[in-house]
Design a protein around this motif. Structure first.
Motif, short mmCIF file in Angstrom:
data_model
loop_
_atom_site.label_atom_id
_atom_site.label_comp_id
_atom_site.label_asym_id
_atom_site.label_seq_id
_atom_site.Cartn_x
_atom_site.Cartn_y
_atom_site.Cartn_z
N GLY A 40 0.81 -1.21 0.00
CA GLY A 40 0.00 0.00 0.00
C GLY A 40 0.84 1.26 0.00
O GLY A 40 0.51 2.25 -0.69
N TRP A 41 1.96 1.28 0.73
CA TRP A 41 2.86 2.42 0.68
C TRP A 41 3.46 2.60 -0.71
O TRP A 41 3.58 3.73 -1.20
N LEU A 42 3.82 1.48 -1.35
CA LEU A 42 4.36 1.57 -2.71
C LEU A 42 3.32 2.12 -3.68
O LEU A 42 3.61 3.00 -4.49
N LEU A 43 2.09 1.63 -3.59
CA LEU A 43 1.04 2.11 -4.49
C LEU A 43 0.70 3.57 -4.23
O LEU A 43 0.37 4.31 -5.17
N ASP A 44 0.77 4.00 -2.98
CA ASP A 44 0.50 5.41 -2.69
C ASP A 44 1.56 6.32 -3.33
O ASP A 44 1.22 7.38 -3.89
N LEU A 45 2.83 5.90 -3.27
CA LEU A 45 3.88 6.69 -3.91
C LEU A 45 3.67 6.74 -5.43
O LEU A 45 3.82 7.80 -6.06
N ILE A 46 3.32 5.59 -6.03
CA ILE A 46 3.13 5.55 -7.49
C ILE A 46 1.92 6.38 -7.90
O ILE A 46 1.97 7.14 -8.88
N LEU A 217 10.21 -3.52 -1.70
CA LEU A 217 9.12 -2.75 -1.09
C LEU A 217 9.67 -1.80 -0.03
O LEU A 217 10.69 -2.09 0.61
N PRO A 218 8.98 -0.66 0.17
CA PRO A 218 9.43 0.26 1.23
C PRO A 218 9.08 -0.28 2.60
O PRO A 218 8.12 -1.04 2.77
N THR A 219 9.85 0.13 3.60
CA THR A 219 9.60 -0.27 4.98
C THR A 219 8.88 0.80 5.79
O THR A 219 8.60 0.58 6.97
N TRP A 229 14.34 0.43 1.64
CA TRP A 229 13.72 -0.38 0.59
C TRP A 229 14.34 -1.77 0.67
O TRP A 229 15.54 -1.94 0.43
N ARG A 230 13.57 -2.78 1.00
CA ARG A 230 14.08 -4.14 1.18
C ARG A 230 13.31 -5.10 0.28
O ARG A 230 12.12 -4.89 -0.02
N ARG A 231 14.02 -6.15 -0.12
CA ARG A 231 13.42 -7.17 -0.98
C ARG A 231 12.58 -8.14 -0.16
O ARG A 231 12.99 -8.57 0.92
#
Length: 602
Positions: A40-46, A217-219, A229-231
């Motif tokens: 969700g954090w990744l999608l919010d940034l995008i 993904l972001p932490t 940002w960790r895998r």
């Protein structure tokens, strides 16, 4: 290689969900709820970066550059969206102090470029239609050139937008309008198309019956550096219907979040059998889209003496899902109308009243979104059930080609406002995708043919048909040929596929298409050439007395068995002694008059 037993590559889509998540560096397990939060954090940034970039590029000069297809150095723009955006200098911006990898920026620019390139066609059409628009009458003049022609439904939508623009500007109509004058920037969906990135951001492998996706993904909601940002390694099961398929490549998925959590929208490439069916087909199935049900099918066969058909086809049974979709559509329109009315009232209301109205609007919007999600599920179920039924029908008829109506030239009209809207909202596009997916698995090719006149012309003499029994019947007075309107349309569509097999055009990402409708008489066959579809029969269920252990100190209930059903599903009186119970023997039934007279005498 083309010939008997040859294969061809085909891409298809499917969905799946992860059931295991671990940290790629340490191997420690991660909860799926935590994964949903980080996605969700990744999608919010995008989504935020994409919305900002679209709003910044929402200018006429942007669509001029896309229409020309050239960069600042007069070089041709590449097809890859992120490469074209980098050449043009269209890069998104992020909040101050937030670190986003360059591969995520590729995902953002690729999604934005796909949206802008799609809207560029609409910008050119709006410019051409605005030149033919009369603000005094609110009508469009007839186009003079072939290049100015647009689909009628699209033209009516643009006409409504032009009329609304005239009302907003008090009649000040410009000669040349652009899409930026009549529309706002489109909304950016919260999704991550990982296919636009490389292995630095995400990679996928198939091991056994599972897919392993490794994605960065972001932490935290606002990562400040590369260390945040960790895998994460996600494992999902391959759907059961894909086991045993000749899949050659698994593509990176698109990540979205729904009410159940993280959803993968995956794509794969498989090898499907092909015998060059479009060059030498002998049997074709025509699928006609119907306003009453999703579709109907009929068969046309190529014989030495010409084309023949049984003229009696198969009609799809949607199992009541169409009625449910109509009810949900009416409910969604009602909720939308209520929310729109409350929005108008809230614009001029007092602050306290406005706060209460906004709460009600939020509730109505939530209900409308839930109705939309339910309609999407039903449409998907309906589409794949339809695709499987048509494929089974074509397989039983040993057909090599399935002909469907070209959806770009198909417009529902003449059935009233409610029925036209209901038919236009049907999931025909999803049904075509599902049909192509199901048919490719058995080696049957799906081709689109022209739709005009398929249900209005006779397959034998190509003359207009009469409607003696209403909309669903068709009759040709000259050929003395008649039947179901949708079945006759299916014969016409199958005929066009057989006659145009040498004039097939192929475009990337689209079905093979036949653009010209040729005519040849289709003779009615005396022999039955189409398969008989299976019909569900009523199954009796014998319910015996339940075996329940009686409880101590409790009076058990008296179970009274239901009367035994007869052959005619009715309860008949018990026959007298010596009667065998045949249909020829009539049982004695006392008249009701003597009984009534005896009751009066008492």
């Amino acid at each position: 290689m083309i010939g008997p037993g040859s294969t061809a590559s085909r891409q298809f889509a499917f969905t799946t969900r992860a059931h295991v998540a671990v940290d790629d560096a340490t191997g420690e397990p991660i909860g799926l709820d935590d994964v949903d939060t980080r996605v969700g954090w990744l999608l919010d940034l995008i989504a935020a970066a994409g919305t900002e970039l679209v709003a910044r590029l929402w200018q006429p000069v942007t669509f001029d550059v896309l229409a020309a297809g050239r960069d600042h150095q007069d070089r041709r723009l590449p097809a890859e969206g992120h490469v074209a955006a980098a050449r043009l200098g269209w890069n998104p911006t992020y909040p101050h102090g937030v670190y986003v990898p360059s591969r995520v920026t590729r995902v953002v620019t690729a999604q934005v470029m796909a949206t802008l390139r799609t809207v560029a066609y609409r910008d050119a059409a709006i410019t051409a239609l605005s030149a033919r628009f009369d603000p005094a009458t609110g009508r469009l003049t007839t186009p003079t050139a072939v290049a100015d022609f647009v689909p009628p439904g699209f033209a009516r939508g643009v006409q409504r937008q032009l009329i609304a623009h005239v009302h907003r500007t008090d009649g000040a109509q410009s000669i040349r309008l652009r899409i930026t004058d009549v529309q706002r920037p489109p909304q950016t969906s919260a999704m991550a198309r990982l296919s636009a990135a490389d292995r630095e951001l995400a990679q996928i492998t198939a091991t056994g019956g599972e897919l392993v996706l490794t994605v960065k993904l972001p932490t935290c909601p606002a990562p400040a550096g590369r260390a945040q940002w960790r895998r994460v390694r996600l494992t999902a099961a391959i759907p059961a219907h894909l086991h045993g398929r000749a899949i050659t490549d698994w593509h990176l998925p698109t990540l979205v979040l729904d009410h159940r959590g993280l959803l993968w929208r995956c794509a794969a490439t498989e090898l499907v059998p092909t015998d060059d069916d479009l060059r030498s087909p002998a049997v074709a199935v025509g699928v006609d889209w119907s306003p009453s049900t999703l579709g109907a099918a009929a068969i046309t066969t190529e014989a030495p003496e010409g084309l023949v058909s049984y003229y009696r086809g198969w009609t799809y049974d949607d199992r009541g899902l169409g009625i449910k979709l109509a009810r949900l559509q009416a409910e969604g329109q009602l909720l939308h109308g209520k929310a729109a009315r409350l929005t108008q009232l809230a614009a001029t209301a007092e602050p306290e009243v406005r706060a209460r109205l906004e709460e009600k609007i939020a509730i109505l919007n939530g209900h409308r979104d839930a109705v939309g999600a339910k309609r999407g599920k039903i449409n998907r179920e309906l589409a794949f059930h339809f695709g499987r039924q048509v494929t089974d029908y074509a397989t039983a008829a040993q057909a090599q080609v399935i002909a469907i109506e070209d959806l770009t030239t198909l417009e529902t009209r003449g059935h009233g406002r409610v029925n036209n809207n209901r038919a236009a909202q049907s999931a025909r596009r999803k049904a075509v995708t599902a049909l192509a997916h199901a048919a490719a698995g058995v080696g049957v090719t799906v081709v689109s043919v022209p739709a005009r006149g398929s249900s209005a012309l006779c397959p034998r003499c190509d003359e207009p048909l009469a409607r003696p029994g209403g909309y669903h019947t068709a009759w040709c007075p000259g050929c003395r040929l008649g039947g179901n309107r949708d079945h006759i349309a299916g014969v016409n569509l199958a005929k066009r596929a057989l006659l145009g097999k040498g004039k097939v055009t192929r475009r990337r990402g689209q079905l093979p298409a036949i653009r010209v409708a040729e005519h040849a008489p289709v003779r009615k066959s005396r022999d039955k050439t189409s398969p008989t579809p299976s019909r569900p029969r009523h199954r009796r269920v014998r319910r015996s007395l339940p075996t329940v252990t009686p409880r101590l100190g409790v009076t058990p209930k008296q179970h009274v068995p239901a009367p035994q059903a007869s052959v005619w599903d009715t309860v008949k009186p018990t026959p007298p002694h010596g009667d065998t119970g045949s249909r020829d023997t009539r049982t004695f039934q006392p008249s009701a008059t003597p009984v009534a007279e005896s009751m009066r005498s008492t």
